[in-house]
Design an enzyme around this catalytic site. Sequence first.
Site, PDB file in Angstrom:
ATOM      1  N   HIS A 471      45.019  39.006  34.833  1.00 31.19           N
ATOM      2  CA  HIS A 471      43.777  38.485  35.412  1.00 31.19           C
ATOM      3  C   HIS A 471      42.820  39.624  35.761  1.00 31.19           C
ATOM      4  O   HIS A 471      41.648  39.621  35.344  1.00 31.19           O
ATOM      5  CB  HIS A 471      44.116  37.670  36.664  1.00 31.19           C
ATOM      6  CG  HIS A 471      42.930  37.069  37.347  1.00 31.19           C
ATOM      7  ND1 HIS A 471      42.620  35.732  37.244  1.00 31.19           N
ATOM      8  CD2 HIS A 471      41.988  37.604  38.161  1.00 31.19           C
ATOM      9  CE1 HIS A 471      41.522  35.483  37.948  1.00 31.19           C
ATOM     10  NE2 HIS A 471      41.122  36.606  38.523  1.00 31.19           N
ATOM     11  N   GLU A 472      43.307  40.597  36.507  1.00 31.21           N
ATOM     12  CA  GLU A 472      42.435  41.692  36.920  1.00 31.21           C
ATOM     13  C   GLU A 472      42.010  42.547  35.725  1.00 31.21           C
ATOM     14  O   GLU A 472      40.887  43.067  35.692  1.00 31.21           O
ATOM     15  CB  GLU A 472      43.118  42.547  37.993  1.00 31.21           C
ATOM     16  CG  GLU A 472      43.469  41.808  39.273  1.00 31.21           C
ATOM     17  CD  GLU A 472      42.293  41.053  39.889  1.00 31.21           C
ATOM     18  OE1 GLU A 472      41.134  41.501  39.712  1.00 31.21           O
ATOM     19  OE2 GLU A 472      42.524  40.018  40.531  1.00 31.21           O
ATOM     20  N   HIS A 475      38.939  41.053  34.158  1.00 32.32           N
ATOM     21  CA  HIS A 475      37.720  41.475  34.860  1.00 32.32           C
ATOM     22  C   HIS A 475      37.322  42.887  34.422  1.00 32.32           C
ATOM     23  O   HIS A 475      36.142  43.177  34.179  1.00 32.32           O
ATOM     24  CB  HIS A 475      37.952  41.486  36.371  1.00 32.32           C
ATOM     25  CG  HIS A 475      37.875  40.149  37.033  1.00 32.32           C
ATOM     26  ND1 HIS A 475      36.837  39.268  36.822  1.00 32.32           N
ATOM     27  CD2 HIS A 475      38.698  39.546  37.937  1.00 32.32           C
ATOM     28  CE1 HIS A 475      37.025  38.183  37.556  1.00 32.32           C
ATOM     29  NE2 HIS A 475      38.148  38.326  38.238  1.00 32.32           N
ATOM     30  N   HIS A 478      35.707  43.122  31.089  1.00 31.16           N
ATOM     31  CA  HIS A 478      34.336  42.615  31.155  1.00 31.16           C
ATOM     32  C   HIS A 478      33.374  43.767  31.463  1.00 31.16           C
ATOM     33  O   HIS A 478      32.263  43.834  30.906  1.00 31.16           O
ATOM     34  CB  HIS A 478      34.254  41.533  32.235  1.00 31.16           C
ATOM     35  CG  HIS A 478      33.119  40.578  32.064  1.00 31.16           C
ATOM     36  ND1 HIS A 478      32.880  39.548  32.951  1.00 31.16           N
ATOM     37  CD2 HIS A 478      32.143  40.479  31.126  1.00 31.16           C
ATOM     38  CE1 HIS A 478      31.823  38.856  32.557  1.00 31.16           C
ATOM     39  NE2 HIS A 478      31.352  39.410  31.456  1.00 31.16           N
TER      40      HIS A 478
END
Length: 683
Positions: A471-472, A475, A478
Site C-alpha cells: 500500500h505505502e 503511494h 505515485h
Amino acid sequence: MLHPFLQKDFHIKWTTLTPEHIETDIGKALDEARIAVDAVAAQESPLTYTNTIAALDEGLETLNHAWGLVSHLDSVNNSPELRAAHNAMLPKVSEFFASIPLNEALWETLKAYGVESGTEDLSPTKQRYIAETLADFREAGADLPPEQKKRAGEIQSQLAELTQKYSENCLDGTNAWEKIIIDEKQLSGLPKSALDAARQSAEQKGKEGWRFTLQAPSYIPVMTYADSDVLRKEVWSAYAAIGRSGENDNRQLVRQILDLRHEFARLVGQENFANHVTERRMAASGQTALDFGDEIFQKVRGQFEKEAEELRHFKAAKEDLPTDHPPLLEPWEVGYWAEKQRNANYAFDEEALRPYFPIDRVISGMYEIAQQIFGLRIEERDTSKVWHEEVKFYDLFDSETDEHLGSFYADWHPRESKRGGAWMNYFITGNRDPSVGERSPHLGLICGNLTPAVGDQPALLTHREVETIFHEFGHLLHHLCGDVEVKSLNGVNVPWDFVELPSQIMENWCWERESLDRIARHHETGNTIPQELFDKLLAARNYMKASANVRQLALGKMDLELHIHWPDSAEKDLDAFVENVLQDYSAKYKTEPKSNVFNFSHLFSSPTGYAAGYYSYKWAEVLDADAFTRFQKEGILNAETGRDFRLKILAKGNSEDPAKLYKDFMHHAPDADALLRRDGLIV
C-alpha cells in the site's frame, strides 16, 4: 555546518539536522519566504507565469523543504529537545502559510494575472495549475474582508497547534502503557512469534518476563490469540483509553478542533467543513460522500448482521451455552473468537503464513514485481547517513532509458520515538519542466510499524503487514513516477478521494499466486507457500468481509457526521453523538465500546489531513477493485498493462481531472459494484 536544514543536497545529511539548528534555520527560511511573497505581490506588468505563479512556488520551496525535514524528524525521531524546537516554530510557520492566501496585495496580483494569463502560450497543465492556485486562495479566504481574513489566519494557526498537541498525546499515551508478565501460563494461546517479540521487548528494557505494549505488532496478537480473557480485556481497555484521560487527554482538543474547523468553513462561505473539504474532490460535497457510504452499507447490512449473529452462535456452541439466544460478546472477545471461527471454517491460521514473509524477501519481491510491470529498476544504496540504523535507501530508474527517476528511504519498524501507523511522504519533487532546466530526480520515503526481527531470526510479517508495505509503496510510486511539469501537481497532490487508488491497487498483488511466489519464500527453506495453504488463504479471504466493510464505512461516517452535523447538534457529549449516528454500524456488545475519536490521528493530527475525507479509502477501494480487473484480464504481471497504468495514472498526478485519468486507463467510468463482487458480497 551552517544552516543544515536549508541545504539543498539530494543526499540529506541527517546527522547534521539537530534540534539546536531548527529555530535559526526555520527563522531564516521564513524571512526569505516573506521577501519572495512580497516581491510577487509588488510585481508590475507585464505579469507572466514565471514572475507570479512560478515565482511564488520557487520562493516557498526552501521553507517547505526545511519545515518538511523538521516535521519528518518529529514523526520518526521524537525527543524532548526536538519536540520543544518544533513546537516553538510551529505557530510562526503556521501563521505564515495561513497568511499567504490572505495577503491582499498578493491576491490582487494573482487575480490580475489570472485574467491576463490567456494571452500567454501555456501548456494545459500550467493553465490547470493557475486555476487550481486561484481556487486554493479563494478556498482559504482570499476574498474575505480584512477582519475576517485576520480571523481565518488565527484559526489556521490555532488548528496547527491543537492538532500537533493531539498527535503528541496519541504518541505519549501509547508509550505510557506497558504490561510485564512473569507467569507464562497467562500467555496461553499466543503464537511463538508474539512470545519471542515480547521476551525481546522485556530484555531491551532490562526486565524479566514478557513485555507487551500498545504498538500494533504487540497489541494485535494479544487481541487475536491470547486465551486469557482477563489479559485481552486489560490490553483492550488500555488501548481504548488513549487520549481520554490524564496529561494525554484529547477530549477537549477534539471539541476545539471541530469548532474551529466549522467556524473556518462558515467564514469562507461553506455550510460545513465537509463541504469545504470535498468541494473540489471527486465527491464534490459532504452529503454525496455520506450517501456513497450509506449506499454500500445498505448493500452489506444484512450480511454484516448475519456475521455478528454467527460469531455469537459459534462462541456459545464452543462454551456449551444456549444457542437459541446466544449471549452478546464483549468487545475484547471479538478478535479472539473471530480467529477461532475462521480457523474452524477454513482450517486457516494466519500465523502459518508468517514464516513465508521475511521482510527482506517481501520487499525484494515487491520490487521485482514493480520492475516487471511498471518498467522500473530499483537498487539499494549506502545507508550510513540516515536518521536511524534500520533505515534503508534506494534509487529508482526507468529500465528502458536508465533515467534516475527518484530515490527513497524505507523505515519499517516501531520505536518509542516514532508515531504509529504507516505512511508515505516526500522531501523533493524533481524538475519535469523543460523550460526551467534539466530533469532531476524525486526523493520520497515510506514508514511503518511492522513486526520487528527477534534475535537472529528475520522480521517475519503477517499477510496484512505485507499488504501495508504494498500500500505505502503504491503511494511512493505515485510520487517517484510523476512526470508533471508543475511540481505542485505531481504525484500524490491529487484530490484525496483519488490518492488512495495507486496505493490500494497494489494490495491486490498480495493475493495472486503468480505474484505471491515472488514475495513469499520460507525464511529457512526458501520454499514458496504450499498450494494447500494458499488455497486456505483464498478461501478465508472474504471471511467476515461485510464486517470489515462496515468498520471502514463507520469510520468514514463518523468523520463526516462530526464535520457536518455535530456543530449544529444539540448534543453535548461527543461519545453520545457518535454512538447515535453509528448505532446501525456496530454489532451489539455486553460492554458498548467508545469511539476512537480521541485516538484517531488520521482526523485530528493535522489541520485538515483526512478530516472529512476518511471516506476516501472506501471511495478509492471501489476504483482499485475495478481497475485491477484489467490486470486480471490482461495478466497481473503484464508489462504493457502496467506501463499503461504508470503513464496514465502514476505519471499524471493532478495534471488532469482524475475522472478523466481513470477513464483513460479503464475506458469506462468506475463500476460501483466492483468492490462488493471482489469481497464476495454480491454476485
